[in-house]
Structures are given as C-alpha cells and as structure tokens.
Design an enzyme around this catalytic site. Structure first.
Site, PDB file in Angstrom:
ATOM      1  N   THR A  61       0.761  -1.371   0.152  1.00 15.80           N
ATOM      2  CA  THR A  61      -0.112   0.011   0.163  1.00 15.80           C
ATOM      3  C   THR A  61       0.857   1.376  -0.048  1.00 15.80           C
ATOM      4  OG1 THR A  61      -1.827  -0.979   1.033  1.00 15.80           O
ATOM      5  CG2 THR A  61      -1.370   1.323   1.580  1.00 15.80           C
TER       6      THR A  61
ATOM      7  N   HIS B 134      -8.833  -6.974   2.275  1.00 14.19           N
ATOM      8  CA  HIS B 134      -7.487  -7.120   2.700  1.00 14.19           C
ATOM      9  C   HIS B 134      -6.992  -8.528   2.791  1.00 14.19           C
ATOM     10  CE1 HIS B 134      -3.170  -6.725   4.255  1.00 14.19           C
ATOM     11  NE2 HIS B 134      -3.092  -5.494   3.610  1.00 14.19           N
TER      12      HIS B 134
ATOM     13  N   ASP C 231      -4.352  -0.893  -5.808  1.00 13.29           N
ATOM     14  CA  ASP C 231      -3.035  -0.458  -5.070  1.00 13.29           C
ATOM     15  C   ASP C 231      -2.074  -1.685  -5.384  1.00 13.29           C
ATOM     16  OD1 ASP C 231      -4.209  -2.258  -3.198  1.00 13.29           O
ATOM     17  OD2 ASP C 231      -3.113  -1.482  -1.439  1.00 13.29           O
ATOM     18  N   HIS C 232      -2.488  -2.710  -5.610  1.00 12.20           N
ATOM     19  CA  HIS C 232      -1.371  -3.878  -5.733  1.00 12.20           C
ATOM     20  C   HIS C 232      -2.401  -5.310  -5.760  1.00 12.20           C
ATOM     21  CE1 HIS C 232      -2.018  -4.921  -1.272  1.00 12.20           C
ATOM     22  NE2 HIS C 232      -1.719  -3.643  -1.002  1.00 12.20           N
TER      23      HIS C 232
HETATM   24  C1  GP9 Z   1      -2.615  -0.471   6.401  1.00  8.98           C
HETATM   25  C2  GP9 Z   1      -3.324  -0.612   5.180  1.00  8.98           C
HETATM   26  C3  GP9 Z   1      -2.764  -1.905   4.478  1.00  8.98           C
HETATM   27  O1  GP9 Z   1      -2.935   0.798   7.009  1.00  8.98           O
HETATM   28  O2  GP9 Z   1      -3.156   0.412   4.328  1.00  8.98           O
HETATM   29  O3  GP9 Z   1      -1.353  -1.881   3.736  1.00  8.98           O
HETATM   30  P1  GP9 Z   1      -0.860  -3.201   2.880  1.00  8.98           P
HETATM   31  O4  GP9 Z   1      -0.925  -4.270   3.853  1.00  8.98           O
HETATM   32  O5  GP9 Z   1      -1.767  -3.381   2.094  1.00  8.98           O
HETATM   33  O6  GP9 Z   1       0.402  -2.645   2.809  1.00  8.98           O
HETATM   34 MN    MN Z   2      -2.797  -2.449   0.250  1.00 11.72          MN
END
Ligand code: GP9
Ligand code: MN
Length: 424
Positions: free
Chosen positions: A82, A197, A256-257
């Site tokens: 992220t 997530h 984002d990924h």
């Molecule tokens: C944490 C969220 C997740 O605050 O933005 O981050 P990631 O694990 O996807 O890098």
């Molecule tokens: Mn992320």
C-alpha cells in the site's frame, strides 16, 4: 551533491510528455477525490461467480458516460505494498527495490501532489481508519504537505465493525463525511479503505455472495470482501451524488496491488479457467483497475498501457497544471507522447508489444516467447527501464529533490504540520 541532480533533470525533461490540448485543464478548479481500491485486481471487473457479478458497481462505472476506465493499467509496487502505491502516485517516483520508502525515507524532501496543489489553493487530506503510524504515514505525510490526516482517532472504532487493519469500509466512508465536509474547497482528498485485505476474512452474516470454490481459503474469500468493498463504494458514490460533490469533483480510483499472490496460482487456474503460466501470473495478473471521472468530460474504455507512476502527471494536466518543471518519472496517460512501456519494480516490464518476465521476453499479444528478430528491440526497452529505475532510486536514496526546486514551488516545511493523532 547538486551535480547528481543534473542527469536526472536531463532525463525527466526529455521524458516529459506534452499535455494533450483536448484534456489539459478539463478539471481545472475541481476537487480531487482519490479512492484507493485496496487489493482490487483487474480480473474482478466483469468476473462472474456462479452467474453473478462480483463487483456490479465497479462494473457499471466502466460504462458511465463520464468515466474513463483503463484496462491495461498495472500496479508497480514491491515490498512496501500500500505504501508503495501511495508513494508512487503522490510523487511519480518509484518505490524502493527493498523495504518501503514510506518508512525508510519519511523525512526526505518531496514535491508531492498535496504540496503542489496546496500552493494552487487546494486543501489536502487523507482518510484512513487505521493507526496513523502504520507505514509511517504520520511522518511522511508531513513531507508530502498533507494538511489533514484523519486516522483511527477520527473514527468510532466499534469492535463489531473492525477488519484486520481498521474500521470496515461502510462505516469508514459514512463516518468520513463530516470531516470531508469540513474541508474548504477545492480539496484533494484520498480515501484508503481496509476491508478487502489479505486474508479476506469477514463476518459471514455480512456477506452477500458465496465464496469461490477453489478450496484455497483466501482466494475463495477474496470474492466476498471484494463484493463488500464494491457495496461500500456504491454507498459513498450515492453520498457524493446527493451532496453535489459529484458534479464538481474529479474522481480517481486505483487498485493498489495484487490481493492474491503468486503462491495461489493453482487456485487461480480454477478462477480463470486457464493455465497460469509465468506470463499470466507475473504480468497479466498484475493489472489493477484505474478510473478517471471528470464531470462533463467524455469517458469510455481506454486500452492505453500505463502504471501508477503515470497518475500524478495525468492529474496535474487535467487540473491545468504543467508537470514539466517537476522531477517525475511517469507520463500523462492522455498525452499523445505517453510512454507505454510500464516498468515493474524488479526491472521486468509490460508494453503493448513486448513483455519481460524474469528477464525473458514475450510477445504481449500471444504470451509466447519473443521471436529472435525482435530481441534487440526488447533489450532496448529493458535498458530504458533499468535506467529509469536507477535514476529514481538515486533521487530517493540521495534525497536529491533538496537540490531542485521548480520556480513556482515553495519547499515543504515539515514543522508546519501536526495532525494531533492519538498514536498507540
Ligand atoms: C494499512 C493498510 C494496508 O494501514 O493500508 O497496507 P498493506 O498491507 O496493503 O500494505
Ligand atoms: Mn494495500
């Protein structure tokens, strides 16, 4: 020293893509709303599970008459996940090959979107319902010039509505509204959601679609949290429409990924109903959705190849701000001169014609190994990609933006920012 920056400036100014007069300034003076689509991959768009759309709202947006949807858009993140996505699109600089620039380079000098636009009269803010120190956000946001940061301290973190990384998306968007409405316009506001997530688990009572049936738990659940994220997004759009913000805001949305890593290729064969070769796994599946909506501007599906590095120059040009004087490694996606070779952080790349995976070259259209007679062209692309990544690393590792201040830009003074967060 300051000599090091000269080579970088020479490169970025020759790499700059002229704005397209058809789009330049089309969003001038409008608010900018960025929505970070956590772990959403492009294959979800129009995917059907048991005859049902997984993300019906996102799917409908690809057909909105003012929405531009890019279907050959790639994430370029590495270990910083992220934070890499945020870093890349805020600065048009690459993340680092190892670790996270957010945590390792938080106090560098940057010329990030919030600072650039702040000097054009914008108020900037991030909304993210997790502890503000995660990924060192509370520090690097000061260097980026974010005026406000609404972290978990600004939300009611009801234990019944918590995901692994903070408040679930529906209450997150809902509770963000009063703070969003407190921002003077025009604003540049970014929303970073958390529900969808890894490992994609959620309360089964709240799910509205059955899991997939590959037998790989996180892959199967991925579809349920994606559906939830899609519903939360639709509710937020309903609010934007009711409040009138929809008509005077440019909306940018990006995945984002990946959410499903290469460890799950076996399950992904069942999801995609095809063989997951290295080309599919490491190139095709690294696509993420990218949307731009500007009120009054004609939308449509765009097949241009691009990546997160291209977001900042694209936004600046739409806002009527030339990106030329800034050190940026991407190019405006809407420019005739846009560069369609998209580097991955490990030096691999994709383009409409040639793809490089693990330093092997493929024909992008067929996914088959590249013919002998095209290898020289492939090697030229490869060298250009290596050079860009190396120059960007020099900027970030050497904190070189200290030595290059564009004429109409005031360097950010970190000490002017304090977010009053309640950090555990
Ligand atoms: C944490 C969220 C997740 O605050 O933005 O981050 P990631 O694990 O996807 O890098
Ligand atoms: Mn992320």
């Amino acid at each position: 020293d300051s000599n090091d920056i000269t080579e970088v400036v020479n490169f970025t100014s020759s790499n700059h893509a002229m704005p397209n007069p058809e789009y330049f300034g089309k969003a001038e003076g409008m608010n900018v709303i960025l929505i970070h689509l956590e772990s959403i991959q492009e294959f979800l768009i129009d995917y059907e599970l048991n005859g049902e759309e997984v993300t019906p709202f996102l799917n409908s947006l690809t057909e909105d008459k003012n929405m531009m949807y890019f279907d050959n858009f790639f994430h370029q993140t590495a270990q910083g996940k992220t934070s890499d996505a945020e870093f890349i699109l805020s600065n048009s600089l690459y993340g680092l090959p190892q670790g996270s620039a957010f945590t390792m380079k938080g106090t560098n000098t940057y010329q990030a979107a919030p600072a650039i636009l702040g000097q054009e009269g914008y108020t900037s803010a991030v909304f993210h319902p997790n502890t503000g120190s995660f990924w060192n956000r509370n520090e690097i946001y000061k260097s980026f010039g974010y005026d406000r940061f609404f972290d978990a301290s600004s939300y009611e973190m009801d234990p019944e509505h918590l995901a692994d990384y903070g408040l679930m998306d529906k209450p997150f968007f809902e509770q963000s509204i009063p703070n969003l409405e407190s921002l003077p316009e025009p604003f540049y506001a970014k929303f970073i959601s958390v529900t969808h997530h890894y490992p994609f688990s959620m309360d089964q009572d709240e799910t509205t679609i059955e899991p997939h049936t590959t037998g790989d738990k996180s892959v199967d659940n991925y579809f349920q949290t994606a559906r939830y994220a899609d519903e939360a997004l639709e509710q937020f759009f309903d609010y934007l429409k009711e409040s009138g913000l929809y008509d005077n805001s440019m909306i940018i949305m990006y995945g984002d990924h990946y959410g499903i890593s290469q460890n799950h290729d076996v399950a992904m064969e069942k999801v995609l109903e095809k063989e997951v070769t290295p080309f599919v796994s490491k190139a095709e599946l690294q696509r993420v959705p990218f949307f731009i909506r500007v009120p009054g501007m004609e939308g449509g599906i765009r097949h241009t190849y691009g990546g997160q590095i291209d977001i900042l120059p694209t936004i600046l040009h739409l806002l009527g701000k030339e990106s030329k004087d800034y050190i940026q490694f991407g190019t405006d996606l809407l420019s005739e001169e846009h560069d369609e070779v998209v580097p991955f952080r490990n030096g691999d790349f994709v383009s409409p014609t040639i793809t490089a995976i693990d330093e092997k070259f493929y024909d992008s259209e067929t996914g088959l190994p590249l013919e002998e007679e095209r290898l020289n062209e492939a090697k030229r692309y490869h060298e250009a990609v290596q050079y860009k990544l190396e120059l960007s690393d020099r900027v970030v590792n050497g904190d070189l933006l200290r030595f290059h201040t564009p004429d109409d830009f005031e360097p950010v003074d970190r000490s002017e920012y304090d977010y009053n967060l309640d950090l555990e």
